[in-house]
Each structure stands twice: as C-alpha cells, then as structure tokens.
Design an enzyme around this catalytic site. Structure first.
Site, PDB file in Angstrom:
ATOM      1  N   PHE A 130       0.857  -1.180   0.000  1.00 11.70           N
ATOM      2  CA  PHE A 130       0.000   0.000   0.000  1.00 11.70           C
ATOM      3  C   PHE A 130       0.895   1.232   0.000  1.00 11.70           C
ATOM      4  CE2 PHE A 130      -2.412   3.426   2.087  1.00 11.70           C
ATOM      5  CZ  PHE A 130      -3.449   3.513   1.176  1.00 11.70           C
ATOM      6  N   ASP A 215       9.159   2.724   1.571  1.00  7.16           N
ATOM      7  CA  ASP A 215       7.951   3.396   2.035  1.00  7.16           C
ATOM      8  C   ASP A 215       7.833   3.119   3.530  1.00  7.16           C
ATOM      9  OD1 ASP A 215       5.452   4.247   2.778  1.00  7.16           O
ATOM     10  OD2 ASP A 215       4.435   3.494   0.989  1.00  7.16           O
ATOM     11  N   LYS A 244       2.513   9.862   8.322  1.00  5.36           N
ATOM     12  CA  LYS A 244       1.748   9.395   9.488  1.00  5.36           C
ATOM     13  C   LYS A 244       2.279   9.974  10.809  1.00  5.36           C
ATOM     14  CE  LYS A 244      -0.994   5.724   7.650  1.00  5.36           C
ATOM     15  NZ  LYS A 244      -0.664   5.017   6.435  1.00  5.36           N
TER      16      LYS A 244
HETATM   17  C1  LIG Z   1      -0.909   5.329   4.972  1.00  4.36           C
HETATM   18  C2  LIG Z   1       0.147   4.914   4.016  1.00  4.36           C
HETATM   19  C3  LIG Z   1       0.393   5.638   2.824  1.00  4.36           C
HETATM   20  C4  LIG Z   1      -0.473   6.792   2.385  1.00  4.36           C
HETATM   21  O1  LIG Z   1      -0.457   7.860   3.276  1.00  4.36           O
HETATM   22  P1  LIG Z   1      -1.575   9.011   3.128  1.00  4.36           P
HETATM   23  O2  LIG Z   1      -1.176  10.016   4.160  1.00  4.36           O
HETATM   24  O3  LIG Z   1      -2.894   8.380   3.391  1.00  4.36           O
HETATM   25  O4  LIG Z   1      -1.490   9.544   1.745  1.00  4.36           O
HETATM   26  C5  LIG Z   1       1.443   5.226   2.029  1.00  4.36           C
HETATM   27  N1  LIG Z   1       2.211   4.174   2.357  1.00  4.36           N
HETATM   28  C6  LIG Z   1       2.006   3.460   3.482  1.00  4.36           C
HETATM   29  C7  LIG Z   1       2.904   2.315   3.804  1.00  4.36           C
HETATM   30  C8  LIG Z   1       0.958   3.793   4.330  1.00  4.36           C
HETATM   31  O5  LIG Z   1       0.735   3.060   5.432  1.00  4.36           O
END
Ligand SMILES: *Cc1c(COP(=O)(O)O)cnc(C)c1O
Length: 404
Positions: A130, A215, A244
């Site tokens: 994700f 990520d 986050k």
């Molecule tokens: C939450 C998340 C995103 C996206 O972040 P947003 O602030 O919702 O755009 C991208 N990568 C990972 C691994 C995430 O957990």
C-alpha cells in the site's frame, strides 16, 4: 438525493469521536475507548500531548503559512534535524504519505534521467503493498480493490511477491529504476520483510545502479523502536517516504534522500503550496523533541516487547481465534484464524477497544508510543473479554478451560 454530503468512500461506524485524552478517545455520546489504532499509526504521542499542542498553538498565532518562494528558517531547522538523525542528506516536506511516495518516485526517475539513462523509468513494487491513493501510488500497487475503475493508470511499475528476492531479481531489466518497498507491510497485514530480502534488494541495487526506495509511511518515526525501521536491518536506503507519525496528528509527510539520489531534484522540478509550512514544521519539530529524547526509542522497544509478550500469553486461551503475533516495536499484528474485520468492529462496539483491521486477517495494534503498563493491561483485558464473548460462525460450542 441520497448521497451524503461527506463523500461516502469510507464505511463510517457509529463511534464518533469528538475529544481525545492521551490514549483515549471520547465519543459524541460520551463513550470512552482505548485508542490502540492511533489514527492508523499517526497520533504517536497520543491525543492532546501538551508539548505538541502548545507548539501548534504558538505557531498558529505567530505565522501559519507562507509560500515556499520565501526563505524557511522553520523548514531548514526541521530538515537539518531529520538529516542529522537519519541516512538522508536532504528532505522535501509534503502534506501526506501518498505525496511523500510521489516525491520518492519522481526523485528516482529524475536520478536516472540526469545520469543519462532516461530509459530507466520502471519501479518494481510488491504484492499487497500500500503506497497511497493518488493515481501514481495506486499504479504502484497491484491490489485490484484500489485500482478498479481508475484506469488507465501510470505505466512503469512491475510487481513481485513480497519477500521473494529471486522474483524481484527476475523483474530487473534495462528499464528498471529501482525498488519501492515497505520494510514492514502495514495495510498488507503487518508483514516484516526478512533480513535476507531487504539486504538482497540493496545488493541488487548496488550491482545494477538502481535505487532502493523505502515506504516507511507507517513503520517509520519511532514506531518500531528506531527512527526508521530499516535501521533494524542495517540496510541503507537511497530514498525514504515518511508521514503518518511524523506530525503526531498534524498532516505532514517527508521524502528523505541521499545527496546522490536527489541529484536530479533541482529548481523547478517539484513543489507543493502547503508542503513544509511553518505550522507543519512546528508540529514536526515538537514530535522530534519528544521522540529524539534520550531513552524514548528504547522505551518504545521495551513497551513493544511487553505488549507482544502479553498478546502471546493470550493466544492459548483463545486458540480458536488467534494464531500468532508479528511485527516490531509498537507495530504489532495479531493474526486471526477467522476474519479480522468483524472482530475489530466487535472490540470497538462492545469493549471500547480501537484497533485496525489489515490484510491477511490481521488485527493491527498501533497504540500511541508513550503508553504505560496500565494501558497494556487494559488492552489485554478488553481483548480477552472480546474474544470470550465473540460470536462467529464455527465457534466451538463449549470451550474447555486451558490448564495453566
Ligand atoms: C498510509 C500509508 C500511505 C499513504 O499515506 P496518506 O497520508 O494516506 O497519503 C502510504 N504508504 C504506506 C505504507 C501507508 O501506510
């Protein structure tokens, strides 16, 4: 008209928080819940943390926003602190995780472009990943539920099974720019990459002149007991997307890169109106004040070990429901033998415990990083009570007591 004013893309539940106090959320109806979801790994200092709240209040009254056309003492200071504390030499601030990943992808493509290899555009990503909800970041995942109906998506991505080094290697060709991977998959079900996999991707990158892009939007910012999760692996990335927890609840993200990897990102190549504005910098700086204090990361690691141990002790008493615990620090996943989503709803609605469902029937346990022992005890009590009175199809009629 039947569409709701709030676009109905989320299946919103009946718990409607209006106030937060530390590790608790208080609903519109006065109900109280133990928040072991933290806005999905966002509120790392809990709700209403005095230092973070004061920093935002003071900055809001002093200077909230100015354009990135002007000099930014606030941005320079926070970038310097992140550079000093991490692998990175330079930072671009965003307002979200998806934007941080977008910046990471653009940085990787520009690197090869300015190196005279404009054909190296493709990024290899992994199943169940994700990376966000923009067109670019949904192109970076092969999960159909996020892509259906939004095509055509961006070309330039290839997908391999997660933690499968040979499959990743097999996708490398003359068009490859690098890998984009979560060191610990979050939405995918709290799946940590193996040491062999992450170190192996680094070695493939070094061999072929590719970039390792991580990520760490969910697993970064002290969540695992290190500022970034890759530190546990001893693997140095070229680019990291962070968000986050980095703003503790204020919308903030960051793309961190080495000087070499960021060599293509010169004047005019990228931008953001809000990204890195003084209010966001005040929030990010207040979060760093707390998490970079001596002993904070060790505390997260120790708290994570205690919570994990307590969860593991619970399993034998409910082995019809729970399989095992996985994850690192305070990024924990309870793997279930039944569907996790309805159980998460049961814990929320009937026991005042907030967790998050994830892929692979996992219950994600993502508390604020500053919780205390009594919060762990309360979580375990609620989880245990929730497991006892959970009705589901196939539940054993009589549960024999387990001898201790
Ligand atoms: C939450 C998340 C995103 C996206 O972040 P947003 O602030 O919702 O755009 C991208 N990568 C990972 C691994 C995430 O957990």
């Amino acid at each position: 008209m039947s569409i709701t004013p709030l676009m109905p893309v989320y299946p919103r539940c009946d718990f409607r928080p209006v106030k937060g106090e530390g590790a608790y959320l208080i609903g519109e109806d006065g109900s109280r819940a133990l928040d072991f979801a933290s806005g999905i790994a966002v509120n790392i200092l809990g709700h209403g943390h005095p230092h973070l709240t004061r920093a935002i209040q003071q900055q809001a009254a002093t200077l909230m926003h100015v354009s990135n056309m002007y000099g930014s003492p606030q941005g320079e200071a926070l970038a310097q602190r992140l550079v000093d504390a991490s692998f990175a030499d330079t930072v671009f601030f965003t307002n979200s995780g998806a934007e941080a990943v977008e910046c990471a992808i653009k940085t990787a493509r520009r690197y090869h472009y300015v190196n005279g290899n404009p054909e190296r555009t493709n990024i290899i990503t992994f199943n169940n990943a994700f990376h966000g909800r923009t067109l670019g970041t949904i192109s970076a995942t092969n999960q159909e539920k996020m892509r259906d109906g939004f095509e055509p998506l961006l070309p330039g991505f290839a997908y391999a099974p997660f933690d499968d080094l040979e499959a990743a290697r097999a996708l490398v060709d003359e068009h490859t720019a690098g890998f984009l991977v979560e060191p610990i998959q979050g939405e995918g079900g709290i799946r940590p990459a193996s040491q062999k996999f992450l170190a192996g991707l680094r070695a493939i990158c070094d061999e072929h002149g590719l970039l390792l892009v991580l990520d760490e939007v969910q697993c970064g910012v002290a969540r695992t007991g290190a500022l970034y999760a890759h530190e546990h692996y001893g693997v140095t990335p070229d680019i990291v997307a962070s968000a986050k927890g980095i703003g503790g609840g204020f919308p903030l993200g960051a793309c961190l890169a080495t000087e070499e990897a960021a060599k293509g990102m010169v004047f005019g190549t990228h931008g953001s109106t809000y990204g890195g504005n003084p209010l966001a910098m005040a929030a990010g700086s207040a979060v760093l004040d707390v998490i970079l204090e001596d002993g904070f990361m060790d505390q997260v690691a120790a708290t994570g070990e205690r919570l994990r141990g307590a969860l593991e002790q619970l399993i034998p008493n409910h082995d019809d429901l729970f399989d095992h615990v996985r994850g690192k620090g305070l990024m924990l996943g309870l793997k279930m033998k039944v569907e996790s989503r309805p159980f998460v709803a049961h814990l929320r609605d009937n026991h005042g415990l907030l967790t998050v469902a994830a892929g692979d029937n996992v219950v994600r346990i993502l508390p604020p990083l500053n919780i205390e022992q009594h919060h762990i005890d309360e979580c375990i009590e609620k989880l245990s009570a929730g497991a006892r009175d959970y009705e589901y199809e196939g539940k054993p009629m009589v549960k024999a007591p387990v001898a201790k």
